[in-house]
Design a protein around this motif. Structure first.
Motif, short mmCIF file in Angstrom:
data_model
loop_
_atom_site.label_atom_id
_atom_site.label_comp_id
_atom_site.label_asym_id
_atom_site.label_seq_id
_atom_site.Cartn_x
_atom_site.Cartn_y
_atom_site.Cartn_z
N ASN A 8 -14.35 -20.26 31.37
CA ASN A 8 -13.28 -20.66 32.30
C ASN A 8 -12.33 -19.51 32.60
O ASN A 8 -11.86 -19.36 33.73
CB ASN A 8 -12.51 -21.87 31.75
N HIS A 9 -12.03 -18.70 31.59
CA HIS A 9 -11.16 -17.54 31.81
C HIS A 9 -11.83 -16.54 32.75
O HIS A 9 -11.19 -16.01 33.67
CB HIS A 9 -10.84 -16.84 30.48
N LEU A 10 -13.12 -16.30 32.52
CA LEU A 10 -13.85 -15.35 33.36
C LEU A 10 -13.96 -15.87 34.79
O LEU A 10 -13.79 -15.12 35.75
CB LEU A 10 -15.23 -15.10 32.77
N LEU A 11 -14.24 -17.17 34.95
CA LEU A 11 -14.39 -17.75 36.28
C LEU A 11 -13.09 -17.67 37.07
O LEU A 11 -13.09 -17.32 38.26
CB LEU A 11 -14.84 -19.21 36.17
N LYS A 12 -11.97 -17.96 36.41
CA LYS A 12 -10.68 -17.91 37.11
C LYS A 12 -10.40 -16.51 37.62
O LYS A 12 -9.96 -16.32 38.77
CB LYS A 12 -9.56 -18.37 36.17
N SER A 13 -10.67 -15.52 36.79
CA SER A 13 -10.43 -14.14 37.18
C SER A 13 -11.38 -13.71 38.30
O SER A 13 -10.97 -13.09 39.29
CB SER A 13 -10.60 -13.21 35.98
N LEU A 14 -12.66 -14.07 38.18
CA LEU A 14 -13.64 -13.72 39.22
C LEU A 14 -13.30 -14.38 40.55
O LEU A 14 -13.53 -13.81 41.62
CB LEU A 14 -15.04 -14.14 38.78
N GLU A 76 -21.21 -16.50 41.15
CA GLU A 76 -22.04 -17.69 41.30
C GLU A 76 -22.68 -18.08 39.97
O GLU A 76 -22.79 -19.28 39.65
CB GLU A 76 -23.12 -17.46 42.36
N ILE A 77 -23.12 -17.11 39.19
CA ILE A 77 -23.70 -17.41 37.87
C ILE A 77 -22.67 -18.09 36.97
O ILE A 77 -22.92 -19.14 36.38
CB ILE A 77 -24.24 -16.12 37.20
N VAL A 78 -21.50 -17.46 36.86
CA VAL A 78 -20.45 -17.99 35.97
C VAL A 78 -19.98 -19.36 36.45
O VAL A 78 -19.72 -20.26 35.65
CB VAL A 78 -19.28 -16.99 35.86
N ARG A 79 -19.89 -19.53 37.77
CA ARG A 79 -19.45 -20.82 38.32
C ARG A 79 -20.39 -21.95 37.93
O ARG A 79 -19.96 -23.09 37.72
CB ARG A 79 -19.38 -20.71 39.84
N LYS A 80 -21.69 -21.63 37.79
CA LYS A 80 -22.68 -22.67 37.50
C LYS A 80 -22.91 -22.89 36.01
O LYS A 80 -23.68 -23.78 35.62
CB LYS A 80 -24.00 -22.32 38.19
N LEU A 81 -22.25 -22.11 35.17
CA LEU A 81 -22.35 -22.32 33.73
C LEU A 81 -21.51 -23.54 33.33
O LEU A 81 -20.61 -23.96 34.05
CB LEU A 81 -21.87 -21.09 32.97
N SER A 82 -21.79 -24.07 32.15
CA SER A 82 -21.09 -25.28 31.68
C SER A 82 -19.63 -24.99 31.42
O SER A 82 -19.26 -23.90 30.96
CB SER A 82 -21.74 -25.78 30.38
N ASP A 83 -18.80 -25.97 31.72
CA ASP A 83 -17.36 -25.87 31.49
C ASP A 83 -17.10 -25.61 30.01
O ASP A 83 -17.63 -26.31 29.14
CB ASP A 83 -16.69 -27.17 31.95
N LEU A 98 -27.18 -7.69 30.40
CA LEU A 98 -27.64 -9.02 30.01
C LEU A 98 -26.44 -9.94 29.93
O LEU A 98 -25.47 -9.67 29.21
CB LEU A 98 -28.34 -8.96 28.64
N LEU A 99 -26.49 -11.02 30.73
CA LEU A 99 -25.48 -12.07 30.65
C LEU A 99 -26.16 -13.28 30.03
O LEU A 99 -27.17 -13.77 30.56
CB LEU A 99 -24.92 -12.42 32.04
N SER A 100 -25.63 -13.77 28.91
CA SER A 100 -26.22 -14.92 28.26
C SER A 100 -25.15 -15.95 27.94
O SER A 100 -24.00 -15.63 27.63
CB SER A 100 -26.97 -14.51 26.98
N SER A 101 -25.56 -17.22 28.03
CA SER A 101 -24.66 -18.33 27.72
C SER A 101 -25.53 -19.52 27.37
O SER A 101 -26.30 -19.99 28.22
CB SER A 101 -23.76 -18.65 28.91
N GLY A 102 -25.43 -20.00 26.11
CA GLY A 102 -26.31 -21.09 25.70
C GLY A 102 -27.75 -20.63 25.80
O GLY A 102 -28.15 -19.60 25.27
N ARG A 105 -30.11 -16.93 30.38
CA ARG A 105 -30.10 -15.47 30.27
C ARG A 105 -30.32 -14.87 31.66
O ARG A 105 -31.21 -15.29 32.40
CB ARG A 105 -31.20 -14.99 29.32
N PHE A 106 -29.51 -13.89 32.00
CA PHE A 106 -29.62 -13.21 33.29
C PHE A 106 -29.59 -11.72 33.06
O PHE A 106 -28.71 -11.21 32.34
CB PHE A 106 -28.45 -13.60 34.23
N HIS A 107 -30.55 -11.01 33.66
CA HIS A 107 -30.56 -9.55 33.62
C HIS A 107 -30.10 -9.05 34.99
O HIS A 107 -30.77 -9.29 36.00
CB HIS A 107 -31.96 -9.02 33.28
N LEU A 108 -28.97 -8.40 35.03
CA LEU A 108 -28.35 -7.98 36.29
C LEU A 108 -28.36 -6.47 36.42
O LEU A 108 -28.10 -5.74 35.45
CB LEU A 108 -26.91 -8.50 36.36
N ALA A 109 -28.61 -6.01 37.65
CA ALA A 109 -28.62 -4.57 37.92
C ALA A 109 -27.19 -4.02 37.93
O ALA A 109 -26.27 -4.64 38.48
CB ALA A 109 -29.28 -4.30 39.27
#
Length: 372
Positions: A8-14, A76-83, A98-102, A105-109
């Motif tokens: 939630n902190h990351l989403l608000k900032s993004l 968009e990734i962070v927005r779709k993650l669980s609250d 690498l972005l991971s949550s639960g 997993r996303f590998h981003l350039a």
């Protein structure tokens, strides 16, 4: 870089920083957001070379570091993650994260942060603090009148300046597109006296307006001849100003409009909206106002669709009067009126009309008439 933080902190900032990033960019780095992790926080920064937004988010930093990744994709990734989810960000070499949550997993350039632009702020000549509510009101009451005509670039923003009005020091905001003008003012904050008149670009105005939604407390504003910086909580927005001379709005503000009409604001707005339903876009959405014997008739004539009219009771001293306006411009202005009654001050059918609130001089609107 290796960090863990709350979704939630990351989403608000993004949500604050990603908006300034244009979806189409000549330079790939401008599509990215800069992430810098150190000292228990991660700083996010994005820019379009005219506006730069920076915000800090608390984080568990295992390994400090800096990189850049696509802003809209990350949002968009962070927005779709669980609250309330936990998000882990870890760079894998120089060109991947690498972005991971639960179980996700996303590998981003990534792109090197070395070429990420820095919108140098320079030195500011004036600094002041203004309540968020006061700044929000200045913007809300004027931004609708900003011109979108690129040839007159000096009208593509809000003109903000400090003035002395009698014994009062005021901070005034003005916007115009040549058809209507909006002017609002508030008590000048300490530090704003003598500041140069500046033109804040439309996109900057829009971003500041979004930052101010629901905000409380104070905003720190710093001004120079070429830049402006807003600081609200942990968000810093730096923007270039429009270079140019704003027109002498006092010269086009009517001084001798002595025909006063008072009308119920809500009833007037509803009636204008109704009769303008059949107005022609080709005819500029023209609506005619005819006042006689305490009655206002609003009428529209469209050769292709017919006619419409509606009557309202008004307070009006002169015997009779007729004038025409663009219905959309009329509704934009009346929509800014906060009092129960809207006050119209006319001169003649070919001259600008003044519109203001009943008993309030802090906001003033000028509307050019149409031939109907």
């Amino acid at each position: 870089m290796k960090v863990t933080l709350e979704r939630n902190h990351l989403l608000k900032s993004l949500s604050h920083v990603h908006r300034v990033v244009e979806r189409r960019n000549t330079y790939p780095i401008l599509a990215n957001v800069l992430l810098k992790a150190a000292d228990g926080r991660i700083d996010l920064r994005a820019t379009d070379l005219d506006i730069e937004v920076t915000e800090s988010v608390p984080a568990m930093v295992s390994t400090a570091g800096t990189t850049t990744i696509p802003a809209h994709t990350l949002y968009e990734i962070v927005r779709k993650l669980s609250d309330g989810a936990e998000v882990r960000l870890e760079t894998e070499g120089a060109d991947q994260m690498l972005l991971s949550s639960g179980r996700s997993r996303f590998h981003l350039a990534c792109l090197s942060p070395d070429s990420f632009p820095d919108l140098k702020s320079g030195s500011f000549t004036h600094q002041f603090t203004i309540p968020a509510a006061s700044l929000r009101e200045l913007i809300e009451r004027t931004q609708f009148a900003i011109s979108s005509e690129e040839t007159r670039y000096y009208l593509n923003g809000i003109y903000i300046h400090a003035i002395e009005a009698g014994k009062e020091s005021l901070l005034r905001a003005v916007a115009t597109d040549g058809h209507r003008m909006a002017r609002a003012e508030t008590e000048a904050p300490a530090g704003s006296k003598g500041m140069p008149g500046i033109i804040v670009p439309k996109k900057t105005v829009s971003e500041v307006q979004k930052l101010l939604e629901g905000a409380e407390g104070d905003v720190t504003v710093e001004v120079s001849d070429t830049k402006i910086r807003f600081t609200l909580g942990g968000v810093v927005l730096l923007s270039k100003l429009i270079e140019g001379t704003f027109p002498d709005y006092e010269r086009v503000t009517p001084k001798n409009n002595d025909k006063e009409m008072q009308v119920d604001r809500a009833a007037f707005a509803t009636a204008v909206d109704r009769v303008s339903t059949i107005a022609s876009d080709r005819g500029g959405k023209a609506v005619k106002l005819s006042v006689k014997d305490g009655q206002l008739e609003l009428s529209v004539t469209n050769p292709d669709h017919g006619t419409a009219s509606e009557e309202l009771a008004v307070e009006f001293e002169p015997e009779s009067f007729e004038i025409g306006f663009n219905a959309r411009y009329l509704l934009d202005i009346v929509g800014q009126i906060r009092s129960e009654n809207a006050v119209f001050l006319f001169n003649d059918a070919g001259s600008p009309t003044l519109v203001r609130e009943s008993g309030d001089a802090k906001a003033l609107y000028v509307l050019m008439p149409m031939r109907v």
